[in-house]
Design an enzyme around this catalytic site. Sequence first.
Site, PDB file in Angstrom:
ATOM      1  CD1 TRP A  71       0.473  -0.426   3.177  1.00 31.08           C
ATOM      2  CD2 TRP A  71      -0.784   1.391   3.396  1.00 31.08           C
ATOM      3  NE1 TRP A  71       0.744   0.133   4.402  1.00 31.08           N
ATOM      4  CE2 TRP A  71      -0.017   1.247   4.574  1.00 31.08           C
ATOM      5  CE3 TRP A  71      -1.667   2.471   3.310  1.00 31.08           C
ATOM      6  CZ2 TRP A  71      -0.102   2.136   5.645  1.00 31.08           C
ATOM      7  CZ3 TRP A  71      -1.744   3.358   4.393  1.00 31.08           C
ATOM      8  CH2 TRP A  71      -0.966   3.189   5.539  1.00 31.08           C
ATOM      9  CG  ASP A  72       4.950   0.812   1.196  1.00 30.12           C
ATOM     10  OD1 ASP A  72       4.047   0.328   1.900  1.00 30.12           O
ATOM     11  OD2 ASP A  72       6.161   0.617   1.405  1.00 30.12           O
ATOM     12  CD  GLU A  94       2.855  -3.534   9.361  1.00 28.77           C
ATOM     13  OE1 GLU A  94       4.065  -3.311   9.519  1.00 28.77           O
ATOM     14  OE2 GLU A  94       2.370  -3.954   8.296  1.00 28.77           O
ATOM     15  CE  LYS A 120       6.766  -1.389  11.428  1.00 23.13           C
ATOM     16  NZ  LYS A 120       6.228  -2.457  10.565  1.00 23.13           N
ATOM     17  CD  GLN A 121       3.318   2.436   9.144  1.00 22.57           C
ATOM     18  OE1 GLN A 121       3.782   1.332   8.978  1.00 22.57           O
ATOM     19  NE2 GLN A 121       3.039   3.236   8.131  1.00 22.57           N
TER      20      GLN A 121
END
Lengths: 767, 767
Positions: free
Chosen positions: A357-358, A487, A599-600
């Site tokens: 999905w980047d 994640e 994480k993000q």
Amino acid sequence: MKPYIKENEWSIIEHGFDPEKHEISESLFSIGNGHMGQRANFEETYTGSSLQGSYMAGVYYPDKTRVGWWKNGYPEYFAKVLNSTNWIGLNIVIDGEELDLNNAVVSDFTRELNMKEGYLTRSFQAELNNGRKINVTATRFVSIVQKEVGAIKYEVTPLNFSGTLGVTSYLDGDIKNTDANYDEKFWDPVNTTLSDNRASITVKTKKLDFVFCSTMETQIVKNGQVLDLKGAGEEKVKYAGLTYEAPLTENETTVIYKYAVNITNRDHDTQQLEAVAENELDKAVLKGFDKLKEEQAEAWHQKWLDSDIVIKGDVAAQQGIRFNIFQLNQTYTGEDARLNIGPKGFTGEKYGGSTYWDTEAYCLPFYLSTADEQIPKNLLIYRHNHLEKAKENARKLGFEKGALYPMVTMNGEESHNEWEITFEEIHRNGAIAYAIYNYVTYTGDKSYLGQYGIEVLAEIARFWEERVNFVKSKDVYMILGVTGPNEYENNVNNNWYTNRIASWTLEYTLEVLDYLKDSDRNLYDQWVNKLNLTEDEIVKWADIINKMYYPEDKEEGIFLQQDGFLDKELMAVSDLADKHLPLNQNWSWDRILRSCFIKQADVLQGLYFLNHEFDMETKKRNFDFYEPMTVHESSLSPCVHSILACELGYKEKAYEMYLRTARLDLDNYNNDTEDGCHITSMAGTWMSVVQGFGGMKFKNDSLILNPFIPEQWQSFSFTIRYRGARLMITVNQESIKVANKSNKTVNLVILGDELTLDGHNNLEVSH
Amino acid sequence: MKPYIKENEWSIIEHGFDPEKHEISESLFSIGNGHMGQRANFEETYTGSSLQGSYMAGVYYPDKTRVGWWKNGYPEYFAKVLNSTNWIGLNIVIDGEELDLNNAVVSDFTRELNMKEGYLTRSFQAELNNGRKINVTATRFVSIVQKEVGAIKYEVTPLNFSGTLGVTSYLDGDIKNTDANYDEKFWDPVNTTLSDNRASITVKTKKLDFVFCSTMETQIVKNGQVLDLKGAGEEKVKYAGLTYEAPLTENETTVIYKYAVNITNRDHDTQQLEAVAENELDKAVLKGFDKLKEEQAEAWHQKWLDSDIVIKGDVAAQQGIRFNIFQLNQTYTGEDARLNIGPKGFTGEKYGGSTYWDTEAYCLPFYLSTADEQIPKNLLIYRHNHLEKAKENARKLGFEKGALYPMVTMNGEESHNEWEITFEEIHRNGAIAYAIYNYVTYTGDKSYLGQYGIEVLAEIARFWEERVNFVKSKDVYMILGVTGPNEYENNVNNNWYTNRIASWTLEYTLEVLDYLKDSDRNLYDQWVNKLNLTEDEIVKWADIINKMYYPEDKEEGIFLQQDGFLDKELMAVSDLADKHLPLNQNWSWDRILRSCFIKQADVLQGLYFLNHEFDMETKKRNFDFYEPMTVHESSLSPCVHSILACELGYKEKAYEMYLRTARLDLDNYNNDTEDGCHITSMAGTWMSVVQGFGGMKFKNDSLILNPFIPEQWQSFSFTIRYRGARLMITVNQESIKVANKSNKTVNLVILGDELTLDGHNNLEVSH
């Protein structure tokens, strides 16, 4: 490891040969042209540690899945980009001794990746065990004009002797992927041909029938004359080599030229491969190295006109951003809608080289702003082409309708095999829908909706319809058992981002249906018919939109990342002792999961995507709450934080976040660049400059700019395409200048003021 | 596959040879003696499908972990029970043709596992390709008297010819585990010896230095005379064979006796292995086959006196329960506290043959009631011996103190590698504590607490102390991110069972500390000192007990399996179409996770363990709520349901649940018996009869019986040991009889009436 790349505005430069850093440099100095890529391996034999890597876009292999414990639903195969025929090989023998930098005294070693003109050069002096000293300069590139062609110029100058140069120029197709799950080779031989100065090998994947033909011609030039040499041929399985002998004269340079063509049956008829390759090779040889290199420089010049970012007053930042732009342009050029952008591009094998999905979340904006409209459109069409596979994927997971796009894919089929990601990280489906919105809003090209977009949107909407869970007692829809963008949480209920992007997809789909109904009733009816779209579905989607549950803390005024988030022990990353970081190397997985650490960007990803939906105070409260808990252990995280920090006026935070990815690979920040460069996160760095510092947004056919400039910089400027215009925006400490380099008039909103800028005009606004 | 085992009270019988069923039968007809086990492979060559398996208790190998995606904290190795030297091998050659049932016409094939006397016999007629017809009867056992000895009697009768019998009797140590992660062999050769009628081989594991010596003697007997034959020796790497030739006379039986000894350096000095083996072999040969077999029958007679269950009026049920008891007694005899009970015992390789919480939760009660007190005590000491490793395991996962027992282990180290289980299924730690409570309550042996128990309890308590999470805003302790006994949920918050068993552990630990303080202050002080137990810790434990959060639905009056359980779509298994079941073969993992369906007892496991804490109405409400959603896809699930159903008076449900595991392997209910038998769930079946139908509980030094008898049975009876007494309880449709076969008086509570039964007396109560 200490950063070792020299600061330079246009080049990546390494001085001195350090075998310890060689694999990192092999990644950093990679060359590519969207069709193929080549790590910066040495042409000559090298017996030290090296990851030999040559990759062809779109050529992949279904490698049998490896797991510890099988879960029902896992794919049988992981599709992997293939390490392919080594076409750069030149064994160099000096008076009987093979040149090998692992076995010689090396001095004056320099490697340079010239980003302005798109080539790699390397020079060194070597003293062999037989006492012979030579100077070597090797230059190579893969052409962005003639995409199947690679060219090498290899110059040898004897420094303390006259003698004999032995050269074996070869093509080696007996190549193995380092990341093969079961240590298997993926290539079978097909054919080898040899003539005096040319050779070709054709190999074929053991599955899927990709046929790959490489052909080469070698010339040796002394005193400006091509020597009339006949190569002695050697043929092995999947290998063809030609060996030459030439005289070496002290202090005179002998030059080896190698031209190679790499083509596949993705682009040509299988039966014609050798003939086509021969023909391409003729063309390349006719042009010759210097002409090919000139063409290359000119083509890169055009690319830079479209996509360059100039940062004044900070060479390291300048080098970092150009490296990122250069690698993106090397990886994906967008002419071929069958291709996409792997997380490592052509610079390594990790993550299988597949599509994540980047692409939609991070890469699309770069191509939207720096390339012809067809190129980002091809990224959308790629997913449209995979719609049937996405429907199959949903069926495989038990859904009766709709489409679930895969987490990782090469051909539309799911490749990934971790249940918590493969089956649960379904927010990716939202990003596919969002990319359509993003494209249409930026380009104004609404025709895409009726042409392809609505089909993808409707099938994704159907997936969400089935995936939500109505809770009668609460009269709400929930989404249970997901992994959000963060994640470091698995199998949570009601991830705010997932719930929001799911509901947003339904909203946008209904909006697009309304638009089609109003604008082209006939087309609308065709789609309703083709999709078997029912009134019940539309009613249901509206009901889900109305009753979607969003976890919130009303007192704090924040969206909750997921149900129960506030039951965690909440603490800031800054409260952790250094020994704990990075968490993914120091903590067991369960500890990471039950901690509050992120994480993000997750909630913040939603505030970034759907920025226009939220007021500044809401963004601020959520940013203030989540940012301190975020460890940014995904390279995709800092850019979103940097952009939001810019918007919120958190200047230091914005710059700090920018720095975390700007030179991620150049400084080997994550200690993993030897595996390849973080190509997709490079697009995030571009976004940090343009959308973050530049404050670029777009709304109602206007381009919005709210720039601020880090105090460390004198100025920065970026070039974008927007609605047919080409704008160069320059921001310095005093003002914002916009130069319209096209003849199109554009509407701008700069620092809140609505302005119109006619073609070939400039404007300047103080700030 | 249709069930094919013949119903018989004391034997497992198969008629007719069906190669398709051979691997299932190889599991079912396995023999074992706690020291070693042997699948029912053929002695002679068999080229059809077979899982050759010979396993030695406690001999294992650290096989390099295989995963798809590594998570920090995973163990490097999975400890696996080792498939070891094949000691049963007898190649049979009839007039030059090798006997191979895959390559002969087979008739009158019968296999019988005689459970009463503990041996396996097999007979058949075979017509070879050379036209020779023979009758064969093969009998073998592994001795429970002389534990390192296995003996075979192999009778050959020619039916239509006189000729020559060739026999190669061999030991083959070149064995590979079928489940090796990387297809490696785990055994290295050490030594081979050969003499006229004896041979030995010694092999050694490639890691951990287990040395395994096998020795054999072969005799051939005709007309009652041992033939004076010298074997022709053949030595290969890890192999020794002796080949004999003997005359065959039509209709006369020639008998081959093979005696083998299998010993390891777990029990003997490495240097002495061959000598010890030789000595053991001497003893066995001196006794001879018939005497060894007599001893075996007598020893099994004693085992049956202690552990038999007799069911009248239902041969299938009788056979099923005896098979379960037989296999348990074959797997674990309890003299050696270094050993434990693998899920497949010695009948296969699956699950690595290691120790799971199955031992404490399901197997302990069987050994408590049917064996000498030292035997269940050894199961507890096993965990005490592993305490240091359990502390290391907690440290490895980032805990500063306390012990986390592993999910799967051979030597105390964690072997399992699935984060959602390895790291999160921490309720296992509660079962280790509960086993101590269970042992002490049943046996009355409180000395165990001061000897070993308190150390294990305190370290587990410390683990829970660190693992809980105080939520200030709610003033409660929570346990986040766990997997409960129901493995169809992963990474949930506040699994009721886990929270309860954690808090219960703290309660029991404090209770035991109080008991020690009161009963032996000196010992108490020693432990406080040794454990560095602080007042702060004790205060903290009490605080956690007071403020532990339990998810409940007060309206429904049920405990919630975990936070958010009621947000799921609740439906009964009976509402699912057949095509969905079993879920683990038909649904993707995420779908299972977000569904309400339950793999095995979870809340109900708590109501079973802590039965005395809950009133009947509470048990009923929870049973009524959870049972319909339970799919019992763990073989450990139905027993708990059966026991609770008995208590609640749900007679049909109790019997239905009982049937689901009573003949699980005999009828190959789960289609996986070829991998081995479900040894640990067999203990659950025993519990269903004794604790379920028998209604046996124990409290305050009284044995409680609340039996009911399924209407399908005439009567059932079981024998137990209790506080030094040996009781036989018989339940028929009219009454409950208890015969005290010892001289100890026992306190009983039968159907609520308190009774005292003196030694060697009987009583009968109507119901």
